[in-house]
Design an enzyme around this catalytic site. Structure first.
Site, PDB file in Angstrom:
ATOM      1  N   CYS A 115       0.811  -1.223   0.000  1.00  0.00           N
ATOM      2  CA  CYS A 115       0.000   0.000   0.000  1.00  0.00           C
ATOM      3  C   CYS A 115       0.844   1.272   0.000  1.00  0.00           C
ATOM      4  O   CYS A 115       0.315   2.369  -0.157  1.00  0.00           O
ATOM      5  CB  CYS A 115      -0.955  -0.005   1.188  1.00  0.00           C
ATOM      6  N   HIS A 255      -3.389   7.145   2.756  1.00  0.00           N
ATOM      7  CA  HIS A 255      -3.803   5.868   2.171  1.00  0.00           C
ATOM      8  C   HIS A 255      -5.165   5.493   2.764  1.00  0.00           C
ATOM      9  O   HIS A 255      -5.418   5.724   3.949  1.00  0.00           O
ATOM     10  CB  HIS A 255      -2.754   4.804   2.506  1.00  0.00           C
ATOM     11  N   ASN A 285     -10.092  -0.058  -0.346  1.00  0.00           N
ATOM     12  CA  ASN A 285      -8.629   0.014  -0.426  1.00  0.00           C
ATOM     13  C   ASN A 285      -8.189  -0.486  -1.804  1.00  0.00           C
ATOM     14  O   ASN A 285      -8.222  -1.686  -2.071  1.00  0.00           O
ATOM     15  CB  ASN A 285      -8.022  -0.844   0.699  1.00  0.00           C
TER      16      ASN A 285
HETATM   17  O1  UT7 Z   1      -3.722  -1.261   3.559  1.00  0.00           O
HETATM   18  C1  UT7 Z   1      -2.884  -2.248   4.059  1.00  0.00           C
HETATM   19  C2  UT7 Z   1      -2.870  -2.205   5.515  1.00  0.00           C
HETATM   20  N1  UT7 Z   1      -4.084  -2.738   6.031  1.00  0.00           N
HETATM   21  C3  UT7 Z   1      -4.736  -2.091   6.982  1.00  0.00           C
HETATM   22  O2  UT7 Z   1      -4.350  -1.006   7.326  1.00  0.00           O
HETATM   23  C4  UT7 Z   1      -5.888  -2.798   7.649  1.00  0.00           C
HETATM   24  C5  UT7 Z   1      -5.767  -2.709   9.151  1.00  0.00           C
HETATM   25  N2  UT7 Z   1      -6.781  -3.420   9.854  1.00  0.00           N
HETATM   26  C6  UT7 Z   1      -8.086  -3.074   9.849  1.00  0.00           C
HETATM   27  O3  UT7 Z   1      -8.481  -2.164   9.148  1.00  0.00           O
HETATM   28  C7  UT7 Z   1      -9.041  -3.782  10.776  1.00  0.00           C
HETATM   29  O4  UT7 Z   1      -8.313  -4.563  11.693  1.00  0.00           O
HETATM   30  C8  UT7 Z   1     -10.075  -4.695  10.043  1.00  0.00           C
HETATM   31  C9  UT7 Z   1     -11.063  -3.826   9.321  1.00  0.00           C
HETATM   32  C10 UT7 Z   1      -9.374  -5.621   9.078  1.00  0.00           C
HETATM   33  C11 UT7 Z   1     -10.847  -5.531  11.087  1.00  0.00           C
HETATM   34  O5  UT7 Z   1     -11.437  -4.677  12.057  1.00  0.00           O
HETATM   35  P1  UT7 Z   1     -11.263  -4.983  13.619  1.00  0.00           P
HETATM   36  O6  UT7 Z   1     -12.054  -3.979  14.327  1.00  0.00           O
HETATM   37  O7  UT7 Z   1      -9.786  -5.054  13.906  1.00  0.00           O
HETATM   38  O8  UT7 Z   1     -11.962  -6.385  13.762  1.00  0.00           O
HETATM   39  P2  UT7 Z   1     -11.351  -7.746  14.328  1.00  0.00           P
HETATM   40  O9  UT7 Z   1     -10.480  -8.386  13.319  1.00  0.00           O
HETATM   41  O10 UT7 Z   1     -10.813  -7.533  15.697  1.00  0.00           O
HETATM   42  O11 UT7 Z   1     -12.673  -8.606  14.478  1.00  0.00           O
HETATM   43  C12 UT7 Z   1     -13.709  -8.235  15.434  1.00  0.00           C
HETATM   44  C13 UT7 Z   1     -14.864  -9.189  15.249  1.00  0.00           C
HETATM   45  C14 UT7 Z   1     -14.440 -10.659  15.208  1.00  0.00           C
HETATM   46  O12 UT7 Z   1     -15.461 -11.413  15.824  1.00  0.00           O
HETATM   47  P3  UT7 Z   1     -15.294 -11.928  17.347  1.00  0.00           P
HETATM   48  O13 UT7 Z   1     -14.068 -12.748  17.360  1.00  0.00           O
HETATM   49  O14 UT7 Z   1     -15.172 -10.670  18.172  1.00  0.00           O
HETATM   50  O15 UT7 Z   1     -16.558 -12.684  17.569  1.00  0.00           O
HETATM   51  C15 UT7 Z   1     -14.434 -10.970  13.732  1.00  0.00           C
HETATM   52  O16 UT7 Z   1     -14.668 -12.333  13.473  1.00  0.00           O
HETATM   53  O17 UT7 Z   1     -15.501  -8.915  13.988  1.00  0.00           O
HETATM   54  C16 UT7 Z   1     -15.582 -10.138  13.247  1.00  0.00           C
HETATM   55  N3  UT7 Z   1     -15.494  -9.798  11.824  1.00  0.00           N
HETATM   56  C17 UT7 Z   1     -16.561  -9.487  11.083  1.00  0.00           C
HETATM   57  N4  UT7 Z   1     -17.870  -9.424  11.370  1.00  0.00           N
HETATM   58  C18 UT7 Z   1     -18.702  -9.074  10.374  1.00  0.00           C
HETATM   59  C19 UT7 Z   1     -14.375  -9.709  11.064  1.00  0.00           C
HETATM   60  N5  UT7 Z   1     -14.711  -9.363   9.821  1.00  0.00           N
HETATM   61  C20 UT7 Z   1     -16.045  -9.211   9.791  1.00  0.00           C
HETATM   62  C21 UT7 Z   1     -16.975  -8.863   8.805  1.00  0.00           C
HETATM   63  N6  UT7 Z   1     -18.284  -8.808   9.121  1.00  0.00           N
HETATM   64  N7  UT7 Z   1     -16.608  -8.567   7.547  1.00  0.00           N
END
Ligand code: UT7
Length: 328
Positions: A115, A255, A285
């Site tokens: 990115c 970004h 993204n």
């Molecule tokens: O550009 C390259 C660099 N990349 C980035 O900068 C991305 C950085 N990371 C992020 O933007 C975020 O971490 C994400 C958007 C990828 C994820 O958000 P988060 O708030 O960190 O969620 P998480 O991974 O901690 O997941 C929280 C919960 C989990 O459920 P439990 O374990 O709490 O029951 C996930 O399974 O949300 C769940 N989850 C979803 N639920 C509904 C993960 N993805 C989804 C989804 N829909 N699409």
């Protein structure tokens, strides 16, 4: 000012027509518009259909750029393509775009920095232009992220979209253009964000396919943590280095990976959202294309001399901030 600087003198973009909405994604995996909007800030993303590739999007953007600027393909003397989704391992996508556009007097190659690809590429071409030997550089930045996104994985498939941009970079001797950069790379991120299959470590095999190793995998939480602190650190350092106050800065061009990351970085810089380019809601993204796509959409609001900080963070990890003054 007689020193030569590199300036962006024109930008064009190509956006595929197909809009993949959160509602449609909700039929493919267990997700919802509410979750994606709250946690990431994306409403829809564009998807390239019809067997086309990254070079097709780049060639479309570049064709419009050459027409708009009345530039003949023969005048281009260097081509750099920032992408993580080349059409194929080789030849480089830069070569394929040159063939599609009839560019014959240039040399060039691809640059892969996840990115951070666009800012790394802009700094690279700036050095060519500053040398005085290059008059018209074609900078391409784009990705067909849908080609490496696993649409059965709800943790990654809402994040990415397809797009490409083309920029003309030319020498200037006025006090505008690319002024400074502060870039970093470590190997820390290779554990948390990668596409492992198909390289020399894990060449394509039945095993790599069955383990879904030809798709992007991410430990979102870890990447999020590093993204916020590293991107904010370099952007704030850039403001200090050039004594730019939040009032002096015209725009932060971040970004577009997650609205919450953008908000956290802007807050650390002391900026209100009115000074931050944000279009993640419409495109998601698009990796190498996010920053130039913002610039492209904001052209009507940009004025010559506007102070801009570009900031990116991505796989590797790679990250950095650039300071430039808008040139037209
Ligand atoms: O550009 C390259 C660099 N990349 C980035 O900068 C991305 C950085 N990371 C992020 O933007 C975020 O971490 C994400 C958007 C990828 C994820 O958000 P988060 O708030 O960190 O969620 P998480 O991974 O901690 O997941 C929280 C919960 C989990 O459920 P439990 O374990 O709490 O029951 C996930 O399974 O949300 C769940 N989850 C979803 N639920 C509904 C993960 N993805 C989804 C989804 N829909 N699409």
């Amino acid at each position: 000012m007689s020193e030569i600087r590199a300036a962006i003198t024109a930008i064009e973009a190509f956006l595929p027509e197909y809009r993949l909405t959160n509602q449609e994604l909700g039929k493919m995996v267990d997700t919802s518009d509410e979750w994606i909007m709250q946690r990431v800030g994306i409403k829809e993303r564009r998807i390239l259909k019809g067997g086309l590739a990254t070079s097709d999007m780049m060639a479309e953007a570049a064709k419009k750029l050459l027409e708009k600027t009345h530039t003949s393909p023969d005048e281009i003397d260097f081509v750099l393509a920032a992408t993580n989704t080349p059409d194929m391992w080789f030849p480089a996508t830069a070569c394929i775009v040159c063939d599609k556009l009839g560019i014959r007097n240039a040399w060039g190659y691809d640059l892969l920095a996840a990115c951070s690809g666009f800012i790394y590429a802009l700094e690279t071409v700036s050095k060519f232009v500053e040398s005085g030997r290059y008059r018209k550089v074609l900078l391409l930045a784009g990705d067909k992220m849908s080609a490496i996104t696993d649409y059965t994985d709800r943790t990654t498939c809402p994040l990415f979209g397809d797009a490409a941009t083309a920029l003309l970079i030319e020498p200037v001797t006025e006090d505008v253009g690319v002024i400074d950069h502060l870039f970093r790379v470590d190997g820390v991120g290779r554990r948390y964000l990668h596409l492992q299959g198909g390289g020399s470590l894990y060449p394509a095999s039945h095993d790599t396919i069955s383990k879904r190793m030809h798709y992007t995998h991410q430990d979102g939480k870890m990447v999020f943590k590093y993204a916020v602190s590293n991107m904010a650190d370099v952007a704030v350092e850039m403001m200090k280095r050039h004594q730019i106050s939040p009032d002096d800065l015209a725009w932060l061009v971040p970004h577009q990976a997650n609205l919450r990351i953008i908000d956290a970085v802007s807050r650390r810089m002391g900026l209100t959202t009115e000074k931050v380019m944000i279009n993640i809601e419409k495109y998601g993204n698009t990796t190498a294309a996010t920053i130039p796509l913002c610039l492209y959409e904001w052209i009507p609001r940009l004025k010559k001399g506007d102070k801009l900080i570009l900031a990116a963070f991505g796989g590797g990890f790679t990250w950095g901030a650039m300071y430039l003054k808008w040139a037209y």
